[in-house]
Structure formats: structure tokens, C-alpha cells
Design a protein around this motif. Structure first.
Motif, PDB file in Angstrom:
ATOM      1  N   PHE A 283     -23.236  33.848 -23.951  1.00  0.00           N
ATOM      2  CA  PHE A 283     -22.893  33.451 -24.982  1.00  0.00           C
ATOM      3  C   PHE A 283     -22.758  34.494 -25.258  1.00  0.00           C
ATOM      4  N   ASP A 284     -23.571  35.353 -25.980  1.00  0.00           N
ATOM      5  CA  ASP A 284     -22.938  37.100 -26.439  1.00  0.00           C
ATOM      6  C   ASP A 284     -24.603  37.391 -25.744  1.00  0.00           C
ATOM      7  N   GLN A 291     -16.255  36.862 -20.160  1.00  0.00           N
ATOM      8  CA  GLN A 291     -16.050  35.654 -20.974  1.00  0.00           C
ATOM      9  C   GLN A 291     -14.901  35.111 -20.752  1.00  0.00           C
ATOM     10  N   ARG A 294     -14.552  32.911 -18.510  1.00  0.00           N
ATOM     11  CA  ARG A 294     -15.576  31.862 -18.256  1.00  0.00           C
ATOM     12  C   ARG A 294     -14.125  31.159 -18.466  1.00  0.00           C
ATOM     13  N   GLU A 579     -11.422  37.324 -25.803  1.00  0.00           N
ATOM     14  CA  GLU A 579     -11.940  36.958 -24.983  1.00  0.00           C
ATOM     15  C   GLU A 579     -10.503  35.868 -24.484  1.00  0.00           C
TER      16      GLU A 579
END
Length: 585
Positions: A283-284, A291, A294, A579
Motif C-alpha cells: 500500500f506504500d 493508488q 486501486r 488518493e
């Protein structure tokens, strides 16, 4: 198998000083009575003897009950310690906390009785019980549908994905695959779902989601096709090295891993097949637009198939007692059927009944995978170990080759799902009234219907999808656990309040994230801090109900803060980030 109402009970240490506002212990009172008796006459002596006699009679009865419980369960008192001498009381076992403090088992019967008494008083529910922190929560609005890039040509090759797990793990895998397809400038083939011995469901993508909507909505981002070109279908992907399993990819790998290791294979063979693909994308750190993609996939592109939406609308309608008020999320969950429900109700001014959805994640797969103990003694341990050997062989091997934390330590750290008894005590302590309508999500609860006794005794208005829908309405979904789970997802997400019992559950995570994204600050979610609750439940033999209420409410209130997504945490669960959502001033 004994009920888990007998689990994890630790009385307070007799050496512990009473807290402010707490009643003094029996020994303190008895010392007071002895001092008084020394100054009084024969009448006081007789009264004291009677009091002591009654105490011993009651104490003897309780000892008999405890011994009877041991005989019924067939368990013996066996001390179990972990490396740091910290443990909790398990049914039929005597445990140690620190040095010289031996504690006996107890049951939740006392707390359940106190809860029943509190609910019978029919007190007014707390004002914030059905509310979220509106002002800070409503400042966030959905905006993952924004785009500021050109469509990908997808000319580097094709991405195949066969996702494992249940519907919720598969949903995450699908959206991660969309991101990988964009990252590698490739074309995504409609994902396939792996048959699992746990879920036993042969459903594929189009059985659960609207395939055409998925393709069309994401066309500005990536090209998506329904199958490989014919010239690639005959390739032996494993022989040419194009099959990539979860063993080949570390959990939550960075985009750089895919560019370095997967892209060369894709360019060489024109196709890469990811098998499993469970949580294999970090995720990071990840580029901003990826992102956003997603979130766009999860919250916009994945819409349930019409037959699921239609039955889901019936479920919501009956949960609301045919009320005319549509829910804030109905349109996003059941599409056109939300409008159909509203039109059918026009002219019938019926006030909608609000309901609480409870995801009771206590199926055997969760119970077995947790490595916790739930009061069933040796019989339970053998049953869960046999289940692990079949369905979780890697976990069984790890358990045999590695010293893992004890069940006591796991519970103390908040790593065990709440039992049905603990869940109902939490709801009662939070202030939900006895007449509250509760929808229970979940498949077969471990231990059978008897495990729900505590819930149904305190909250008679408790229903499941099996109770609300007829056999005819459920027939198309039978033997398809993922499609049944989709109905639970709809009912939970649309609820006026949602309570989870295991924050690590994928369903609970996805439901709470969807409620955050579209809820506008009006869709409260109860996320228990299991570590804090474990500490509270340990004192259930002595704690007063008012103190129990205060501590549970404080533990849950601390999880209601409106915060941005913590670094490296799931955007599916915590979509409040730049995001995925926009913060208005």
C-alpha cells in the motif's frame, strides 16, 4: 463441547487495592464486622454466626457447580504457562499471572445475568450510539473516479490472475491486479477465482460481479479482455516460466519488484499468470495515480451481479420492515433495485426500522487459524488441529517447527476473535436496547446454534439472511458461499450501524471502508479494540456492570476518531486519504 461462556475469566487479585468508587472487598467488610462484634452483645454474635454460615453454604454450592462443570466437560486442572508467566483463565484450567497469583476459572454467566438485568431496565440509548462524528467525517467525500492520465495501450502482454480465498480476498486481488496491469502497461484478462477446499465455491467473476460494467468503467485506465488471444491459449505457461505463485512474490511487494522481476518475463513470453495473488501488492510506497486506481476499482468498478442486487434489495427491505426511507448507500449497493424499492413504497408512509449489523466472524476456519482456545478442552484442540492439517497445512507445519505464542498470550494481545458471548456483552455495554433489530452476518458459527443462545436471550429481534429470505429466494445461491457472502456484504454495508468482532476480517474491513467512502459521516462502525476488551473480560468475575459499561464504551469510543489512512495500511479499509477521497475545508 462446553460453551465458550466459560472462557477467559480472571478474577481480580485479592491483594489489589480497590479503585476509586469501587466497593471494598469481602475481607475488608468482614474485618469491619469482627471489630463491631467485639463491642456488641450476644445478639450481634448470633447475627454474625448466621451471616458466616450463609457464606459457607453459598461458597460450598459454588464449589459444587465448578466441580460439576469439570465433570461434564471432562477436563482437568492443568496449569499452562507461557515464557513470561502471563496467562489467562481457560475453561477448566488454573493459570498464573506473575508469581504466586493463581487464579481459578469463571464463566460469563454472571456478566450475562447483569447484562440481562441492565437491558430489562429499558434505559434510553446513548445519543451517539447510532451516530458517527459527523462534522469531521462529512468533510471527506468520494473522488476516486477522477482521472488525469491517458488510457494504457496494454501492449506489453497479458496479465492472468487466478485469485484464491473467499469473495473478499478475491475482491482485493482483483483490484491489485488492475493496478499491476497499469503498472506493466499490459492487458488484463478477466480474473478467475480458484476453487478452495475451505469455501467450496465454483463461482467465477461474472457470477458475482457485472463483467461488462467492470470492463467499460476501467477502459480509460487499462484494456480488459475476457480471454487470451487464441495464439497464446495453447502455451504451456508453467513450462515457459510464466506462472507466478505467492511463493515467488513476497507479501505486499513494492511496485519496483514487479518492474524488476515480472516485466522481463511479460516482455519475453507475452503473458504472466499470477496464481493466488493474496495481498501481494504494497500500500506504500506506491504512485499517487495507481493508488487512486486501486480505490476506483473497489468502490466504483466492482458492482454485484443483478441477481445478487435483486435479492440484496429484498433483504434490505425486510430488515427495514418495508420502510419507505432509502438508505444512503442503497444506490451503490443494489443499483436500479434501490429505485424499484422506493417506487413500490410510494403511497405507503411506513417509517423505516433501523437495524444493527453484526459480523460475527466465528466460523471454524477463523477459529482454527487463530490458534486460540475457546473452552472445548482436548476435544476442541483435536478437532481444530485436524482442520488445520487439511486446510492450513503451512500453519500446521509452522506450529510443529516453531515456538508460537500460547493461546493465552494471543488472547491477551487481542489476536483472538470475539466469541458470541463476548460480542453480546459488548453490545449490551454500549447501550443497545433489548428491542434492537440485529442482523447477524456469517456462515456456520463454530459450535452450532447453541453458541448464539446468549445473543438471542438478550436480543430476541435477531435475524439472519436465512430467516428473512424464503427457501425459494435462497435456492439460486445455495452451495455458492461467495454469493451468499455478497448478500451479507450488502446487508452489513447498508445497516444503520455496523459492528465487527474481528478487525482483521476482510469482510469487516471492506464493509467499513465502503461505509466510510460513501457514508458522508452518517454510517457509524463499531471497531472493538480486542486487546483492551480482553483486559476487561478477564475481570468478569468481579467487575460491576456500571464499571464494565464505562470501560467498554471508552475502549470503543477511542476507535471512532476520524483519522486519515495510516501509512502502509489498506485503502480498502481506510479510504480517507488524498488518493481516494477529497477533504473539503
Amino acid at each position: 463441547m462446553s460453551s465458550s461462556a466459560d472462557l477467559y475469566n480472571i478474577p481480580s487479585s485479592p491483594c489489589q487495592s480497590p479503585r476509586p468508587g469501587q466497593k471494598k472487598g469481602r475481607r475488608t467488610r468482614e474485618r469491619g464486622k469482627v471489630f463491631w462484634y467485639q463491642k456488641k452483645g450476644a445478639k450481634g454474635i448470633v447475627g454474625l454466626i448466621c451471616l458466616v454460615g450463609l457464606f459457607f453454604v453459598f461458597n460450598g454450592f459454588m464449589v459444587f457447580r465448578l466441580q460439576a462443570d469439570d465433570e461434564i466437560s471432562g477436563e482437568k486442572d492443568v496449569p499452562v504457562r507461557n515464557s513470561s508467566s502471563i496467562s489467562v483463565s481457560i475453561k477448566g484450567e488454573s493459570k498464573t499471572i506473575g508469581k504466586g497469583k493463581r487464579l481459578r476459572k469463571g464463566t460469563y454467566d454472571r456478566m450475562l445475568a447483569l447484562a440481562a438485568h441492565a437491558l430489562a431496565e429499558n434505559k434510553r440509548e446513548p445519543k451517539d450510539l447510532w451516530q458517527e462524528l459527523f462534522v469531521p467525517a462529512s468533510a471527506w467525500r468520494p473522488c476516486a473516479d477522477r482521472r488525469n492520465w491517458n488510457p494504457s495501450e496494454g501492449n506489453n502482454g497479458y496479465i492472468l490472475v487466478t485469485a484464491n480465498g473467499g469473495i473478499n480476498q478475491q475482491r482485493v486481488a482483483v483490484c491489485n491486479a488492475v493496478v499491476i496491469a497499469r503498472l506493466l502497461n499490459s492487458t488484463l484478462v478477466i480474473p478467475r477465482f480458484m476453487y478452495s477446499s475451505v469455501w467450496r465455491d465454483v463461482s467465477q467473476f461474472s457470477d458475482i460481479y457485472q463483467e461488462e460494467h467492470f470492463i467499460n468503467y476501467l477502459t480509460p485506465d487499462i484494456p480488459i479482455v475476457k480471454e487470451l488471444p487464441k495464439e497464446l491459449q495453447s502455451l504451456d505457461l508453467e513450462a515457459i516460466g510464466s506462472v507466478v505463485t505467492d511463493v515467488d512474490i513476497g507479501k505486499e511487494s513494492k511496485p519496483s519488484f514487479y518492474l524488476k522481476n515480472i516485466l522481463p518475463v511479460l516482455l519475453k513470453n507475452r503473458v504472466v499468470h499470477f496464481v493466488g495473488f493474496g495481498n501481494r501488492l504494497a500500500f506504500d510506497p506506491i504512485p499517487f495515480q495507481l493508488q487512486t486506481l486501486r480505490c476506483r476499482c473497489n468502490f466504483h468498478a466492482l458492482q454485484f451481479a443483478p441477481k445478487i442486487q435483486e435479492t440484496g434489495s429484498l433483504l434490505i427491505q425486510r430488515l427495514r420492515k418495508n420502510g419507505a426511507r432509502p438508505g444512503p448507500l442503497d444506490h451503490y449497493l443494489i443499483g436500479p433495485y434501490a429505485e424499484n424499492n422506493l417506487q413500490e413504497k410510494l403511497g405507503h408512509a411506513v417509517k423505516a426500522s433501523r437495524y444493527l449489523a453484526l459480523h460475527l466472524r466465528f466460523e471454524i476456519d477463523m477459529v482454527a487459524h487463530s490458534l486460540c482456545e475457546y473452552g472445548g478442552g482436548e476435544e476442541e484442540r483435536k478437532e481444530l488441529e485436524a482442520y488445520r492439517e487439511i486446510h492450513f497445512p503451512a500453519l500446521t507445519l509452522l506450529k510443529k517447527t516453531t515456538k508460537l505464542p500460547s493461546p493465552a498470550m494471543l488472547r491477551e494481545e487481542g489476536l483472538c476473535p470475539l466469541t458470541p458471548e463476548e460480542a453480546v456483552l459488548m453490545l449490551a455495554a454500549l447501550g443497545f436496547g433489548r428491542k434492537t433489530h440485529i442482523f447477524i452476518a456469517g456462515a456456520n458459527i463454530y459450535g452450532g446454534r447453541s453458541r448464539l443462545t446468549a445473543l438471542t436471550n438478550l436480543y430476541p429481534n435477531l435475524v439472519t439472511k436465512e430467516k428473512l429470505l424464503s427457501a425459494t429466494e435462497l435456492k439460486p445461491f445455495m452451495n455458492f458461499s461467495s454469493q451468499l457472502a455478497a448478500l451479507d456484504y450488502i446487508a452489513c454495508t447498508a445497516s444503520d450501524a455496523f459492528a465487527m468482532t474481528d478487525s482483521g476480517s476482510q469482510l469487516s474491513s471492506l464493509v467499513s471502508g465502503f461505509r466510510i467512502y460513501y457514508g458522508g459521516g452518517k454510517m457509524p462502525t463499531i471497531r472493538p479494540n480486542k486487546r483492551r476488551l480482553a483486559d476487561i473480560f478477564r475481570k468478569n468475575n468481579t467487575i460491576e456492570w456500571k464499571i464494565f459499561e464505562q470501560r467498554v464504551r471508552k475502549a470503543v469510543r477511542q476507535t471512532k476518531h476520524v483519522l486519515q489512512r495510516p501509512k502502509a495500511r489498506s485503502v480498502y479499509r481506510y479510504p480517507r486519504c488524498k488518493e481516494c477521497m477529497c477533504l473539503t475545508e
